[in-house]
Design a protein around this motif. Structure first.
Motif, PDB file in Angstrom:
ATOM      1  N   PRO A 150     -20.292   1.638  10.340  1.00 40.15           N
ATOM      2  CA  PRO A 150     -19.669   2.151   9.111  1.00 40.15           C
ATOM      3  C   PRO A 150     -18.753   1.108   8.487  1.00 40.15           C
ATOM      4  O   PRO A 150     -18.288   0.196   9.173  1.00 40.15           O
ATOM      5  N   PRO A 151     -18.515   1.187   7.170  1.00 39.67           N
ATOM      6  CA  PRO A 151     -17.675   0.177   6.516  1.00 39.67           C
ATOM      7  C   PRO A 151     -16.280   0.130   7.119  1.00 39.67           C
ATOM      8  O   PRO A 151     -15.726   1.155   7.523  1.00 39.67           O
ATOM      9  N   ARG A 152     -15.736  -1.093   7.176  1.00 41.48           N
ATOM     10  CA  ARG A 152     -14.413  -1.278   7.755  1.00 41.48           C
ATOM     11  C   ARG A 152     -13.350  -0.629   6.875  1.00 41.48           C
ATOM     12  O   ARG A 152     -13.355  -0.778   5.668  1.00 41.48           O
ATOM     13  N   LYS A 153     -12.459   0.090   7.491  1.00 42.29           N
ATOM     14  CA  LYS A 153     -11.351   0.703   6.763  1.00 42.29           C
ATOM     15  C   LYS A 153     -10.089  -0.110   7.018  1.00 42.29           C
ATOM     16  O   LYS A 153      -9.802  -0.478   8.154  1.00 42.29           O
ATOM     17  N   PRO A 154      -9.338  -0.416   5.956  1.00 37.72           N
ATOM     18  CA  PRO A 154      -8.083  -1.155   6.183  1.00 37.72           C
ATOM     19  C   PRO A 154      -7.099  -0.308   6.983  1.00 37.72           C
ATOM     20  O   PRO A 154      -7.156   0.928   6.970  1.00 37.72           O
ATOM     21  N   LYS A 155      -6.216  -0.979   7.676  1.00 34.10           N
ATOM     22  CA  LYS A 155      -5.203  -0.262   8.445  1.00 34.10           C
ATOM     23  C   LYS A 155      -4.275   0.514   7.517  1.00 34.10           C
ATOM     24  O   LYS A 155      -4.183   0.223   6.327  1.00 34.10           O
ATOM     25  N   LEU A 156      -3.595   1.492   8.085  1.00 35.48           N
ATOM     26  CA  LEU A 156      -2.720   2.350   7.298  1.00 35.48           C
ATOM     27  C   LEU A 156      -1.695   1.524   6.527  1.00 35.48           C
ATOM     28  O   LEU A 156      -0.985   0.696   7.108  1.00 35.48           O
ATOM     29  N   PHE A 157      -1.634   1.743   5.230  1.00 29.43           N
ATOM     30  CA  PHE A 157      -0.687   1.091   4.307  1.00 29.43           C
ATOM     31  C   PHE A 157      -0.904  -0.418   4.199  1.00 29.43           C
ATOM     32  O   PHE A 157      -0.057  -1.111   3.637  1.00 29.43           O
ATOM     33  N   ALA A 158      -2.025  -0.938   4.719  1.00 32.58           N
ATOM     34  CA  ALA A 158      -2.238  -2.388   4.723  1.00 32.58           C
ATOM     35  C   ALA A 158      -2.426  -2.954   3.326  1.00 32.58           C
ATOM     36  O   ALA A 158      -2.226  -4.150   3.105  1.00 32.58           O
ATOM     37  N   ARG A 159      -2.816  -2.103   2.375  1.00 31.56           N
ATOM     38  CA  ARG A 159      -3.016  -2.604   1.008  1.00 31.56           C
ATOM     39  C   ARG A 159      -2.159  -1.816   0.013  1.00 31.56           C
ATOM     40  O   ARG A 159      -2.570  -1.555  -1.109  1.00 31.56           O
ATOM     41  N   THR A 160      -0.970  -1.442   0.431  1.00 31.65           N
ATOM     42  CA  THR A 160      -0.053  -0.740  -0.469  1.00 31.65           C
ATOM     43  C   THR A 160       0.182  -1.582  -1.725  1.00 31.65           C
ATOM     44  O   THR A 160       0.607  -2.730  -1.622  1.00 31.65           O
ATOM     45  N   PRO A 161      -0.093  -1.051  -2.909  1.00 35.14           N
ATOM     46  CA  PRO A 161       0.062  -1.855  -4.131  1.00 35.14           C
ATOM     47  C   PRO A 161       1.504  -1.861  -4.632  1.00 35.14           C
ATOM     48  O   PRO A 161       2.068  -0.800  -4.948  1.00 35.14           O
ATOM     49  N   PRO A 162       2.143  -3.008  -4.723  1.00 35.36           N
ATOM     50  CA  PRO A 162       3.517  -3.052  -5.245  1.00 35.36           C
ATOM     51  C   PRO A 162       3.626  -2.485  -6.666  1.00 35.36           C
ATOM     52  O   PRO A 162       4.693  -2.029  -7.078  1.00 35.36           O
ATOM     53  N   ALA A 163       2.514  -2.491  -7.409  1.00 35.36           N
ATOM     54  CA  ALA A 163       2.545  -2.042  -8.803  1.00 35.36           C
ATOM     55  C   ALA A 163       2.965  -0.588  -8.950  1.00 35.36           C
ATOM     56  O   ALA A 163       3.374  -0.177 -10.042  1.00 35.36           O
TER      57      ALA A 163
END
Length: 339
Positions: free
Chosen positions: A25-38
């Motif tokens: 299955p597609p890789r899922k990023p870790k929790l909050f790993a891509r939190t957008p500062p915007a």
């Protein structure tokens, strides 16, 4: 007589390149790993709206219970977003430098630390000692982020070192701390910040005006022009709190010119349709409403009209941006780095 085998090189050269099979299955990023500062641009606007509503209800002589409840809810969401960003940064600190290489990222980090300073004003009536600590933390974070932005800026190509309205956030954003400092009685701190950042704001205004005359900004970036209103509004609020009324009225009048220009060019500013950069409309609008109300009299009456406009616009933008964060679309659209 042996026959020479045909040359298969051209045919092989035309063979399509092979690529590895996609992960399943597609890789899922870790929790909050891509939190957008915007996301913090819109959250700062919501905090500003709550503070302006508190001021407006006080001017009307009404109980501010509804505004205080809204401020509590917004502060909770802001703290959650701040915790999510902290997890991301703790996992890989270098992600901050990567985020700051793109405009939404560096604007987002600046508004995050400005939000910490604004949170001090939210807390001041209830926990003055805690509010003072939060104010100090916000100022320290903002100073560190401004220094990091200078480091990143020096390494950018020439086209990436252009002055933008977002420079107000990084280098003039300390003035939010001055607003909180006035509310807590730290007038010396507020005075020092005010006089330190006014020349910086004037330089950014001047350069930006020259750029605007020289060339028309691309449609997707036009919403950021609204940021120019925020320093004028905040300078007026701080100056009035310090008893410097001439300076306060001067900046309020200058803000009126910027505000009228934004209203007249609203269609041009929003020509590219909704985007996360619409968060740039939120905090300046709330700040100007609060500034006018703080001046009292006819200024306050005009401020209540601006507050009504802010109350109609800011929650709509804030909810849409937060929804984009929840679905992952905000990180994708703003090129948020992954820890």
């Amino acid at each position: 007589m042996t026959q020479t085998p045909p040359d298969l090189t051209p045919r092989l050269a035309r063979r399509p390149k092979s690529f590895p099979a996609p992960e399943f299955p597609p890789r899922k990023p870790k929790l909050f790993a891509r939190t957008p500062p915007a996301v913090f641009s819109a959250l700062l606007g919501l905090l500003g709206l709550g503070l302006a509503a508190r001021r407006g209800l006080g001017w009307l002589g009404l109980e501010a219970g509804l505004a205080e409840a809204a401020l509590g809810a917004i502060l909770a969401v802001f703290c959650f977003a701040l915790a999510a960003l902290a997890v991301k940064v703790a996992r890989r600190p270098a992600v901050v430098l990567e985020d700051m290489r793109v405009l939404p990222g560096r604007a987002g980090y600046a508004t995050a630390s400005m939000g910490v300073m604004a949170s001090a004003a939210v807390l001041a009536p209830y926990a003055p000692a805690l509010a003072a600590g939060v104010l100090g933390l916000g100022l320290a974070l903002h100073l560190a982020l401004a220094a990091l932005w200078i480091k990143v800026w020096l390494g950018l190509p020439a086209e990436g070192r252009v002055v933008t309205p977002a420079w107000h956030l990084s280098f003039v954003g300390f003035i939010v701390g001055a607003v909180s400092a006035v509310s807590m009685g730290f007038e010396g701190v507020a005075q020092g910040i005010l006089w330190a950042v006014m020349p910086v704001a004037a330089a950014i205004w001047g350069v930006s005006l020259a750029q605007l005359i020289a060339r028309i900004p691309p449609a997707p970036l036009r919403p950021m022009l609204a940021i120019h209103l925020a320093p004028a509004a905040l300078f007026a609020t701080v100056a009035h709190g310090l008893g410097q009324d001439l300076l306060a009225y001067s900046f309020a009048s200058f803000g009126a010119v910027i505000f009228a220009s934004l209203l007249l060019s609203a269609r041009w500013l929003t020509a590219s349709g909704f985007s996360p950069l619409w968060g740039s409309f939120t905090f300046p609008l709330a700040s100007y409403a609060a500034a006018l109300i703080s001046l009292g009299g006819h200024w306050a009456e005009a401020g209540m009209v601006v507050l009504l406009l802010a109350a109609a616009l800011i929650p709509m933008i804030g909810v849409r941006v937060v929804k984009m964060w929840a679905t992952g679309a905000l990180a994708a659209k703003t090129n948020a780095a992954e820890a």
